[in-house]
Scaffold this motif. Sequence first.
Motif, short mmCIF file in Angstrom:
data_model
loop_
_atom_site.label_atom_id
_atom_site.label_comp_id
_atom_site.label_asym_id
_atom_site.label_seq_id
_atom_site.Cartn_x
_atom_site.Cartn_y
_atom_site.Cartn_z
N UNK A 187 0.42 8.14 4.87
CA UNK A 187 0.93 9.22 5.57
C UNK A 187 -0.30 10.32 5.29
N UNK A 188 -0.74 10.28 4.37
CA UNK A 188 -1.92 11.35 4.08
C UNK A 188 -3.07 10.94 5.35
N UNK A 189 -3.29 9.76 5.17
CA UNK A 189 -4.38 9.34 6.14
C UNK A 189 -3.92 9.66 7.71
N UNK A 190 -2.61 9.55 8.04
CA UNK A 190 -2.21 9.87 9.15
C UNK A 190 -2.31 11.41 9.72
N UNK A 214 -9.66 2.30 6.48
CA UNK A 214 -9.97 3.10 5.34
C UNK A 214 -8.69 3.27 4.28
N UNK A 215 -7.61 2.72 4.71
CA UNK A 215 -6.35 2.88 3.76
C UNK A 215 -5.58 1.56 3.56
N UNK A 223 -8.58 -1.55 2.02
CA UNK A 223 -8.98 -1.21 0.34
C UNK A 223 -7.76 -1.24 -0.17
N UNK A 224 -6.53 -0.63 -0.07
CA UNK A 224 -5.41 -0.71 -0.87
C UNK A 224 -4.74 -2.17 -0.94
N UNK A 237 0.85 -0.97 0.03
CA UNK A 237 -0.24 -0.01 -0.06
C UNK A 237 0.94 1.10 -0.01
N UNK A 284 2.78 6.81 0.70
CA UNK A 284 2.25 8.28 0.73
C UNK A 284 0.75 8.24 1.41
N UNK A 285 -0.09 7.22 0.88
CA UNK A 285 -1.48 7.50 1.35
C UNK A 285 -1.50 7.18 2.62
N UNK A 307 -10.08 1.68 -9.72
CA UNK A 307 -8.79 1.52 -10.09
C UNK A 307 -8.47 2.48 -11.42
N UNK A 308 -7.32 3.10 -11.48
CA UNK A 308 -6.98 3.92 -12.72
C UNK A 308 -6.68 2.84 -13.76
#
Lengths: 301, 256
Positions: free
Chosen positions: A198-201, A213-214, A217-218, A192, A195-196, A295-296
């Motif tokens: 960290x953003x969540x934190x 949540x992170x 799902x990741x 996972x 960066x995500x 997903x992109x």
Amino acid sequence: MSISKAPPDISPVSADVPPDVPSAVPSAVPTAIAPELRPVVPVSARRRPLPRWLRRTTGPLLLLAAWQLLSATGVLRPEVLASPGTIAGTAADLVSSGQLPSAMAVSLQRVVFGLLLGGAAGITLALLSGLSRLGEDLVDASVQMLRAVPFVGLIPLFIIWLGIGEAPKVTLIALGVAFHLYLNVYAGIRGVDEQLIEAGASLGLSRRALVRHVVLPGALPGAMTGLRYSLATAWLALVFGEQINASDGIGFLMTQARDFLRTDVIVVCLVVYAFLGLTADIVVRALERLLLQWRPNFTGR
Amino acid sequence: MATELHRPVSHDVPPAAGGPAAVRVAGLTRAFGGRPVIDGLDLTLRPGEFTALLGRSGCGKSTLLRVLAGLDREIAGTVLVPERRAVAFQAPRLMPWKRVWRNVLLGLPGRPGRAIAEAALEEVGLRERSGAWPKTLSGGEAQRASLARALVREPDLLLLDEPFGALDALTRIKAQRLVAELWQRRGCAVLLVTHDVDEALLLADRALVMRDGVIAHDTPVALPRPRDAGDPRLTALRSRLLAELGVDTPASAETA
């Protein structure tokens, strides 16, 4: 100035050609030589070939026709391989007699139980080692060590431990499923995007909320990959497991057919295995379409 | 507006000193493998002030922002920050598996409704994309969503880590204007980390230059808003800041 040489031969891109190209076009660069122009032919102008699906079905159909021809002329004897026509007839008989549906139900049940058991074990272990350092140290090394053992090779041990009933068959399937799910879910969790997390934190998520949540799902794409691999393995394990003294199921049908040199029944069973595997793959694809639409690079369409 | 300074990132809380502050840093040191990137840094940010932190890449400005965000706690020294703070990173860092409005609400206490997210999205002009997946947003839209996610927390301190760095030139201009508007409306303290001197001069009340692990230069940017990048009063300031950053310009050579 005026161009002294003759205007180039301009091939028309469109159908209506202008009546005359003026020869005295003023040019900014006196010595520039106009290049010869060629039309860009639109794709639609090319002759349409046969539709793709038709071309793709031609090959298999030709193969089937050749097979039938070889059988009909006696080159391919029925003890070696039955003709497609015979096989189709046998399949119809097996279905109408109820033999095939009941065998399928038994085999399917084994796969489902194995999948549930192995899935629960694999995912639990992956969560343990994926989410905590302690869990990783305790679980991962053991799993990686056991993974080196080819699980099919454990059949003799399973027979000694569990007998020759349903238990060794289901366990074999569960084992094959568990390893694949473990590896992919674990890799998914560890993969996972930092960066995500960290953003969540930075958004003030607690550890629990981060996982929910992170992280989870990741890890879902990895889990779905694991599910696909483990389904493929589950069918393989089923085929192996059903060779163990089965008294019902598709494997039993096959063993019986082998004893009577019924190649037609064997081929029907193989087709059923393939069909079940394909169906499972379609189910997983549908699941992916539902769960991974964000997903992109989603290509499950 | 005085910001309550609680939740110290470090443990030894010093006696409160000076006027009201949105951030108070004293003697902050952060080393990577024995090499200090931040070395005894002191900094006070006033409430409601828009501060730009400039520096060459690798000077530690992003590390300082991460410390203020509470993402990096391997530190020595005193760091006091407000309880409510929000970060917008260079990459939008939206959770790809959550629709835009759920991304905005992520981490908010209680069970806030979609309306709260949509109000914040409205503020950044993105309300109609509320139900979209992040993958369908353009770079500028994603960055605005990330801003909405930061603002919905009603932060007393907004930390912006080169938030326009990845945007194309036209989108960047619009995003910068948006940030200026939002800041004027919200009145929170902003720390904008950037390497773009023009951006700093366009947006900030105060420009800091970080060098050798400390704030090496601190200057107010006392110009009326909205500002124009072509304003001649900015030229001298720009040259000075560029000189501080180690870039010599013809103008700075004259004034020096």
